[in-house]
Design a protein around this motif. Structure first.
Motif, mmCIF file in Angstrom:
data_model
loop_
_atom_site.group_PDB
_atom_site.id
_atom_site.type_symbol
_atom_site.label_atom_id
_atom_site.label_comp_id
_atom_site.label_asym_id
_atom_site.label_seq_id
_atom_site.Cartn_x
_atom_site.Cartn_y
_atom_site.Cartn_z
ATOM 1 N N TYR A 197 0.759 -1.345 0.243
ATOM 2 C CA TYR A 197 0.311 0.282 0.473
ATOM 3 C C TYR A 197 0.628 0.761 0.169
ATOM 4 O O TYR A 197 0.686 2.294 -0.630
ATOM 5 C CB TYR A 197 -1.013 -0.239 1.163
ATOM 6 C CG TYR A 197 -2.261 -0.907 1.066
ATOM 7 C CD1 TYR A 197 -2.819 -0.764 -0.294
ATOM 8 C CD2 TYR A 197 -2.551 -1.982 1.808
ATOM 9 C CE1 TYR A 197 -4.440 -1.102 -0.540
ATOM 10 C CE2 TYR A 197 -3.564 -2.294 1.722
ATOM 11 C CZ TYR A 197 -4.071 -2.282 0.848
ATOM 12 O OH TYR A 197 -5.557 -3.145 0.320
ATOM 13 N N TRP B 66 -3.878 5.251 -4.438
ATOM 14 C CA TRP B 66 -5.322 4.179 -4.811
ATOM 15 C C TRP B 66 -6.036 5.074 -4.903
ATOM 16 O O TRP B 66 -6.603 5.755 -4.050
ATOM 17 C CB TRP B 66 -5.385 3.278 -3.593
ATOM 18 C CG TRP B 66 -3.311 2.286 -2.825
ATOM 19 C CD1 TRP B 66 -2.747 2.765 -2.848
ATOM 20 C CD2 TRP B 66 -3.635 1.312 -3.699
ATOM 21 N NE1 TRP B 66 -2.056 2.036 -2.249
ATOM 22 C CE2 TRP B 66 -2.561 0.911 -3.242
ATOM 23 C CE3 TRP B 66 -4.471 0.747 -3.820
ATOM 24 C CZ2 TRP B 66 -1.420 -0.609 -3.224
ATOM 25 C CZ3 TRP B 66 -3.706 -0.585 -4.653
ATOM 26 C CH2 TRP B 66 -2.201 -1.440 -4.111
ATOM 27 N N TYR C 166 -9.669 4.001 -4.307
ATOM 28 C CA TYR C 166 -10.431 4.286 -3.494
ATOM 29 C C TYR C 166 -10.104 3.548 -2.054
ATOM 30 O O TYR C 166 -10.330 2.097 -1.988
ATOM 31 C CB TYR C 166 -11.008 2.807 -4.275
ATOM 32 C CG TYR C 166 -12.266 2.791 -5.009
ATOM 33 C CD1 TYR C 166 -13.361 4.144 -5.722
ATOM 34 C CD2 TYR C 166 -11.529 1.912 -6.797
ATOM 35 C CE1 TYR C 166 -13.643 3.967 -6.812
ATOM 36 C CE2 TYR C 166 -12.260 2.245 -7.714
ATOM 37 C CZ TYR C 166 -13.446 3.506 -8.111
ATOM 38 O OH TYR C 166 -13.347 3.287 -9.174
ATOM 39 N N LYS D 173 -10.922 3.777 0.759
ATOM 40 C CA LYS D 173 -12.186 2.752 2.034
ATOM 41 C C LYS D 173 -11.824 1.048 1.378
ATOM 42 O O LYS D 173 -12.567 0.421 2.310
ATOM 43 C CB LYS D 173 -13.831 2.988 1.052
ATOM 44 C CG LYS D 173 -14.164 4.542 1.480
ATOM 45 C CD LYS D 173 -15.533 4.724 1.973
ATOM 46 C CE LYS D 173 -15.718 6.398 2.635
ATOM 47 N NZ LYS D 173 -17.301 6.740 1.702
ATOM 48 N N LEU D 174 -11.778 0.916 0.034
ATOM 49 C CA LEU D 174 -11.245 -0.565 0.078
ATOM 50 C C LEU D 174 -10.051 -0.917 0.469
ATOM 51 O O LEU D 174 -10.169 -2.047 1.468
ATOM 52 C CB LEU D 174 -11.020 -0.768 -1.359
ATOM 53 C CG LEU D 174 -12.521 -0.265 -2.149
ATOM 54 C CD1 LEU D 174 -12.256 -1.248 -3.623
ATOM 55 C CD2 LEU D 174 -13.348 -1.700 -2.380
ATOM 56 N N VAL E 211 -11.786 -1.534 3.984
ATOM 57 C CA VAL E 211 -11.921 -3.109 3.653
ATOM 58 C C VAL E 211 -11.845 -4.084 4.021
ATOM 59 O O VAL E 211 -11.763 -5.411 4.613
ATOM 60 C CB VAL E 211 -13.399 -3.614 2.173
ATOM 61 C CG1 VAL E 211 -13.761 -4.339 2.217
ATOM 62 C CG2 VAL E 211 -14.138 -2.097 2.646
ATOM 63 N N HIS E 212 -10.380 -4.682 2.976
ATOM 64 C CA HIS E 212 -8.950 -5.424 2.952
ATOM 65 C C HIS E 212 -8.782 -5.823 4.553
ATOM 66 O O HIS E 212 -8.297 -6.366 4.672
ATOM 67 C CB HIS E 212 -7.948 -4.642 2.395
ATOM 68 C CG HIS E 212 -6.703 -5.948 1.931
ATOM 69 N ND1 HIS E 212 -5.241 -5.567 2.219
ATOM 70 C CD2 HIS E 212 -7.056 -7.212 2.765
ATOM 71 C CE1 HIS E 212 -4.704 -6.711 2.151
ATOM 72 N NE2 HIS E 212 -5.357 -7.435 1.753
ATOM 73 N N VAL F 7 -11.230 -8.320 -2.608
ATOM 74 C CA VAL F 7 -10.753 -6.507 -2.804
ATOM 75 C C VAL F 7 -9.374 -6.427 -2.680
ATOM 76 O O VAL F 7 -9.420 -5.426 -3.553
ATOM 77 C CB VAL F 7 -11.706 -6.128 -1.062
ATOM 78 C CG1 VAL F 7 -11.393 -5.164 -0.821
ATOM 79 C CG2 VAL F 7 -12.453 -7.376 -1.349
ATOM 80 N N HIS G 81 -8.843 -4.043 -5.864
ATOM 81 C CA HIS G 81 -7.365 -2.879 -6.075
ATOM 82 C C HIS G 81 -6.045 -2.533 -6.501
ATOM 83 O O HIS G 81 -6.622 -1.296 -7.945
ATOM 84 C CB HIS G 81 -7.885 -2.007 -3.976
ATOM 85 C CG HIS G 81 -8.057 -0.774 -4.082
ATOM 86 N ND1 HIS G 81 -8.016 -0.552 -3.069
ATOM 87 C CD2 HIS G 81 -8.065 0.166 -4.796
ATOM 88 C CE1 HIS G 81 -7.614 0.912 -3.162
ATOM 89 N NE2 HIS G 81 -8.016 1.263 -4.324
ATOM 90 N N THR H 92 -7.068 -2.255 -10.657
ATOM 91 C CA THR H 92 -7.957 -0.819 -11.190
ATOM 92 C C THR H 92 -6.884 -0.070 -10.917
ATOM 93 O O THR H 92 -7.381 0.874 -12.034
ATOM 94 C CB THR H 92 -9.025 -0.880 -9.761
ATOM 95 O OG1 THR H 92 -10.650 -1.842 -9.670
ATOM 96 C CG2 THR H 92 -9.813 0.828 -10.152
#
Length: 556
Positions: A440, A451, A453, A455-456, A459-460, A520, A524, A527
């Motif tokens: 990340y 990145w 999103y 929020k993903l 979530v991850h 997820v 991401h 994407t």
């Protein structure tokens, strides 16, 4: 060698180490932030946060949290020097961007494939008649595919990709010989695909962690050697006098792993009891002498960089390194307790396993003291959440391993699912969590695209944390009950199987949630790689824009 001699020698060694530690304190070797800990920062950069995975609002809040404990130093001379060095850092990052992207892309693919294979084999433990029409879908082969896809796919691809990206930053130079790494990663993946194919059709060497036929392992050896060349070339062209502790860990790991792999796969060298001893020597050491130092190298780099503060005690980090190197070599022997192996070997393994508390406590104290006053940053930093949690899991995993090596506990835990839970605590709870956090941080620098999103990421994080908690707790309880049932002579063996069924089902539930988290993460990642989603431009590395804002340079 008698057992009493080994124990006496270990006691003398421990007392000697204690006196050395007291002496180092008196000589002030553990003072706050010695100059060596500042190597990863440019002049005037201490106090500035660096978190490309955060949103602008998170980044502002993160900086505010850090400023509450220490204000960054900044004057005209420092700003000019900082701007010049950050531009050099961007050039170093650009030299690694393509190679790092290829490694991390392979890692994500292997993570998804390994997760699917692992979940399927987990379900088969409580639904044995599911998917039995094809031989390659049987538990024995599918679980082995899962293990090798993780051990030689996801884990090394992620670790080596991050290492290749970190090295030029730590050595303040460009990556040298990136083409060798590209060729190496292609050969490595070709060998892994061939190896998994052999396992699927039933061709293996029959040793855990060493199932891939040795003829195929030649591709992995050649590929690994090619990957190591750029690291050696870059080290030779370094522009720093002092090698930061992360380099120590990475360099040692990249020396230890080829040694382990070559000895473990040497055909016609190991037979009988010696082969079993070598098997656990390799299986345990590949965890402690490759994955562990690679992950610790990431923690010692990313954690200080994100909060803008040097590691609390640089000398304590070196103590942890040398203690790991000294004590870990023979810890795998405790898995052979009760086997036809010399008692002195088992005792040596138990002693060294217990002595592993030294590097673990060194790291744990260092991480806590470095984060002291900065724990609020976990709210704002996605990367820090994964890395700090991974560091905590390292502490828990290692202490649990030391306890599990004791004969009284090993008697119950041996041959049970408790050992499986422990292995996942180290390789997943510690290593994989740190790799997630590192990816990340790194990918926005690689792709010149933040990145899309955020929020993903949350979530991850919660999917893998909740899923792993269910997996680990359920399997630990079930494994312990399984061990007690097998030790009870009044109960038939099938009772030990029956008692584990609810916990094996919880394992599958946790594994399914973890797999969803991995999907997820992969979505991401893809994407971002395709540059879809909201445009949140970050540092330009993989693709150079027409102009680079000053604010971007300051956050590099």
């Amino acid at each position: 060698m008698e057992t009493i001699t080994i124990l006496l020698f270990s006691f003398v060694l421990s007392v000697t180490g204690l006196f050395v530690f007291i002496w180092s304190l008196r000589k002030k070797l553990f003072d706050d932030n010695p100059a060596a800990a500042n190597v990863i920062f440019s002049e005037g950069e201490i106090g500035r946060i660096e978190e490309p995975a955060a949103t602008p609002a998170q980044r502002a809040s993160l900086q505010k949290t850090v400023d509450a404990t220490h204000l960054p130093l900044a004057h005209a001379g420092q700003e000019a020097a900082l701007k010049e060095e950050l531009e050099e850092r961007l050039q170093a990052d650009r030299s690694t961007a393509l190679v790092t992207f290829v490694f991390l892309s392979c890692a994500v693919v292997w993570l998804v494939l390994a997760s699917v294979a692992g979940l399927t084999s987990s379900i088969k433990l409580h639904e044995p008649d599911w998917l039995t029409a094809q031989s390659w879908l049987t538990f024995g082969r599918l679980r082995t595919i899962h293990l090798n896809a993780v051990a030689y796919g996801w884990a090394p691809m992620a670790a080596l990709g991050i290492a290749i990206w970190m090295l030029p930053r730590l050595l303040k130079t460009r990556l040298m010989g990136g083409r060798f790494a590209m060729l190496g990663v292609m050969l490595w993946n070709a060998g892994l695909i061939a190896g998994l194919g052999c396992i699927a059709v039933g061709l293996t060497d029959g040793l855990e962690w060493l199932e891939i036929p040795w003829q195929v392992d030649i591709l992995l050896v050649i590929g690994g050697a090619l990957v190591a060349l750029p690291l050696v070339f870059t080290l030779q062209n370094r522009r720093v006098k002092h090698l930061y502790v992360s380099i120590w860990y990475m360099g040692a790991a990249l020396f230890w792993f080829p040694t382990l792999f070559l000895i473990g796969n040497m055909p016609g060298l190991h037979f009988g009891v010696e082969q079993a001893t070598m098997n656990w020597w390799f299986g345990h050491n590949v965890l402690g002498l490759f994955y562990t130092p690679m992950a610790l190298a990431c923690v010692y780099y990313f954690l200080p960089k994100i909060i803008g503060r040097p590691v609390q005690s640089y000398n304590l980090s070196l103590l942890g390194f040398w203690a790991l190197a000294f004590f870990y070599g023979q810890v795998g022997g405790h898995h052979l307790i009760g086997g036809p192996v010399p008692s002195w070997l088992i005792t040596l393994s138990i002693v060294q396993s217990v002595m592993m508390v030294v590097p673990v406590i060194s790291f744990s104290v260092n991480q806590h003291l470095t984060m002291r006053g900065h724990f609020k940053t976990l709210i704002h930093s996605p990367t820090l959440r994964f890395i700090v949690l991974g560091g905590m899991m390292y502490t828990l995993s290692s202490i649990q391993g030391s306890l599990e090596a004791l004969r009284s506990i090993n008697t119950v835990a041996h041959f049970t699912h408790f050992t499986v839970a422990h292995a996942h605590l180290g390789l997943y709870g510690f290593f994989s969590m740190v790799m997630f956090g590192a990816i990340y941080f790194v990918m926005p620098r690689v792709m010149a695209w933040e990145w899309p999103y955020p929020k993903l990421i949350a979530v991850h994080f919660w999917l893998v944390v909740v899923g792993f908690a269910i997996y680990f707790i359920g399997l630990s309880i079930g494994g312990w009950l399984q061990g007690l049932a097998m030790l009870d002579a009044t109960k038939p063996f099938m009772e030990s199987v029956r008692v584990t069924m609810p916990y094996l089902q919880s394992r599958s539930v946790g594994g399914a949630i973890m797999t969803l988290g991995h999907l997820v993460f992969a979505f991401h990642f893809v994407t971002m790689a395709l540059r879809h989603g909201p445009q949140r431009i970050g540092a330009a590395l993989f693709h150079k824009p027409a102009a680079m804002p000053a604010a971007t340079l300051a956050g590099a």
